[in-house]
Design a protein around this motif. Structure first.
Motif, short mmCIF file in Angstrom:
data_model
loop_
_atom_site.label_atom_id
_atom_site.label_comp_id
_atom_site.label_asym_id
_atom_site.label_seq_id
_atom_site.Cartn_x
_atom_site.Cartn_y
_atom_site.Cartn_z
N PRO A 193 68.86 70.09 51.97
CA PRO A 193 68.11 69.10 51.18
C PRO A 193 67.81 67.84 51.98
CG PRO A 193 70.42 69.14 50.52
CD PRO A 193 70.23 70.28 51.47
N ARG A 194 66.76 67.15 51.54
CA ARG A 194 66.36 65.88 52.14
C ARG A 194 66.88 64.74 51.27
NH1 ARG A 194 60.26 66.59 51.64
NH2 ARG A 194 61.07 67.53 49.73
N ILE A 195 67.57 63.79 51.89
CA ILE A 195 68.18 62.68 51.18
C ILE A 195 67.37 61.42 51.41
CG2 ILE A 195 70.30 61.37 50.81
CD1 ILE A 195 70.62 64.34 50.28
N GLY A 196 67.05 60.70 50.32
CA GLY A 196 66.38 59.41 50.42
C GLY A 196 67.24 58.32 49.80
N LEU A 197 67.27 57.15 50.42
CA LEU A 197 68.06 56.01 49.93
C LEU A 197 67.10 55.01 49.29
CD1 LEU A 197 70.84 54.61 49.79
CD2 LEU A 197 70.38 53.67 52.06
N LEU A 198 67.25 54.78 47.99
CA LEU A 198 66.31 53.94 47.24
C LEU A 198 66.43 52.48 47.66
CD1 LEU A 198 64.18 54.21 44.98
CD2 LEU A 198 65.99 53.63 43.35
N ASN A 199 65.26 51.87 47.93
CA ASN A 199 65.23 50.49 48.39
C ASN A 199 63.91 49.85 47.94
OD1 ASN A 199 65.95 48.15 49.72
ND2 ASN A 199 65.86 48.99 51.79
N VAL A 200 63.73 48.57 48.25
CA VAL A 200 62.52 47.87 47.86
C VAL A 200 61.38 48.11 48.84
CG1 VAL A 200 63.73 46.06 46.60
CG2 VAL A 200 63.32 45.79 49.06
N GLY A 201 61.62 48.86 49.88
CA GLY A 201 60.60 49.20 50.86
C GLY A 201 61.15 50.24 51.81
N THR A 202 60.29 50.86 52.59
CA THR A 202 60.73 51.92 53.50
C THR A 202 61.12 51.39 54.88
OG1 THR A 202 58.43 52.32 54.19
CG2 THR A 202 59.27 53.61 52.34
N GLU A 203 60.81 50.12 55.16
CA GLU A 203 61.16 49.55 56.46
C GLU A 203 62.67 49.35 56.58
OE1 GLU A 203 57.08 48.21 55.18
OE2 GLU A 203 59.10 48.25 54.31
N GLU A 204 63.21 49.62 57.75
CA GLU A 204 64.66 49.56 57.95
C GLU A 204 65.23 48.15 57.85
OE1 GLU A 204 66.15 51.62 61.32
OE2 GLU A 204 64.92 53.42 61.00
#
Length: 370
Positions: A193-204
């Protein structure tokens, strides 16, 4: 040292070739009749499932007797008290021993059932689950994982936490990622599976400090834990196809799912109003009935009803309090699927590997500094 793969384990609560699911009959808004109708629907579809039903035995026996498909498939545990939606978790923990919810969890604790399903008070169910089943070794905070409609081929994404705990530090978010990946593998048959971490933007560089730290931890452990890390994702990606598992804290996750439910309800209402506007629009709705029914089935929340409590020594499914028989049947199906896969044992092995991975990472950092 590398992470251990999800291990195959035999499910407890299996008798006569059937997997036994423990069901709290009394927690839902619609009463035990709907719960019994739901397990009857599950029994009709699946000959390999049996039930332990918890609540006032005399009343439940009468309801079950009306369902021929449940003959020989149900055991009863008499429990006269009920946990209401207004009860505080602390009160239930102190004085809820005679309730159907407590009894349902004890069937899992005692090895009589492979999982428990309840439509009752979420806070009370989590508190009792933690007390009766205990957390897995190494788990700081359990999480509630739900399935959210998405554009992915599997049609749903896993999202956690959605309300077990409003707080989560970087280590908690790492554990959520590991538990969510294990759930996706065993509940949705996604090998990597692909894991995504929820944030206010995709920039690190965006987000709070704990999110940036969690980003580094999850990225470091991805290959050794057999998942792909998609990095930071945004709210629009919850229903998208860039990740299969969305990781966040319980406060943000709960707000997100409630917003999604409200938006879906509003869109459905507006669509009905649009089709009722004139004779031609009503005619158009008749012509489009097949497509509309397909859409309704695709996004029907009843068919994916059930939040899984992850991080406990046993499988617990929280059904929506207002679930109808279709919703209860879906929650039971989820409990059965996870039990059949040996999910609890695999999750325990996966969580145990977190400590090993953390030790490896700390040792590597010390070596690099030296």
């Amino acid at each position: 040292m590398t992470a251990q793969p999800d291990q195959t384990g035999s499910a407890p609560g299996s008798t006569k070739g059937r997997i036994i699911i423990s069901v709290d009959a009394m927690g839902g808004d619609a009463g035990p009749s709907v719960v019994v109708a739901g397990i009857a629907k599950s029994a009709e579809k699946n000959p390999n499932i049996g039930f332990i039903l918890h609540g006032p035995e005399d009343s439940l026996r009468k309801l079950v007797a009306k369902r021929r498909g449940l003959e020989g498939r149900v055991e009863f545990r008499d429990a006269q008290d009920v946990v209401t939606m207004d009860d505080k978790p602390s009160q239930v923990v102190r004085g809820g021993k005679q309730t159907s919810m407590w009894s349902a969890l004890d069937s899992v604790r005692n090895g009589e059932a492979s999982g428990a399903v309840s439509c009752g008070n979420t806070g009370a169910l989590m508190a009792l689950s933690m007390m009766r089943l205990r957390k897995l070794p190494g788990v700081n905070r359990p999480a509630i994982a739900i399935l959210f409609p998405s554009r992915n081929p599997q049609r749903f994404n896993v999202m956690l936490d959605v309300g077990a705990d409003v707080r989560a530090d970087a280590r908690d978010l790492l554990q959520y990622a590991l538990m969510g990946a294990s759930y996706a593998r065993n509940g949705m048959e996604l090998p990597r599976p692909r894991i995504g971490l929820l944030n206010v933007g995709t920039e690190e560089h965006k987000g709070r400090a704990e999110l940036k730290e969690a980003h580094a931890l999850i990225s470091e452990f991805a290959d050794r834990s057999n998942f792909d890390f998609a990095g930071f994702v945004e709210g629009s990606d919850i229903t998208g196809n860039v990740a299969d598992v969305i990781v966040t804290d319980g406060f943000t996750g709960n707000v997100a799912i409630k917003t999604g439910e409200g938006t879906a309800s509003m869109v459905g209402g507006l669509l009905r109003e649009a089709f009722e506007y004139s004779f031609l629009s009503r005619l158009a709705s008749v012509l489009a009935i097949t497509s509309l029914n397909r859409l309704k089935k695709r996004i029907d929340p009843r068919r994916v009803n059930g939040g899984v409590f992850l991080g406990l020594n046993g499988t617990v499914i929280k059904s929506h309090g207002s679930a109808d028989d279709t919703g209860v049947s879906a929650a039971v199906k989820l409990a059965f699927t996870l039990a059949q896969s040996g999910f609890t044992e695999k999750l325990a092995a996966r969580v145990a590997s977190t400590g090993e991975l953390t030790q490896d990472a700390a040792h590597a950092n010390e070596t690099a500094e030296q």
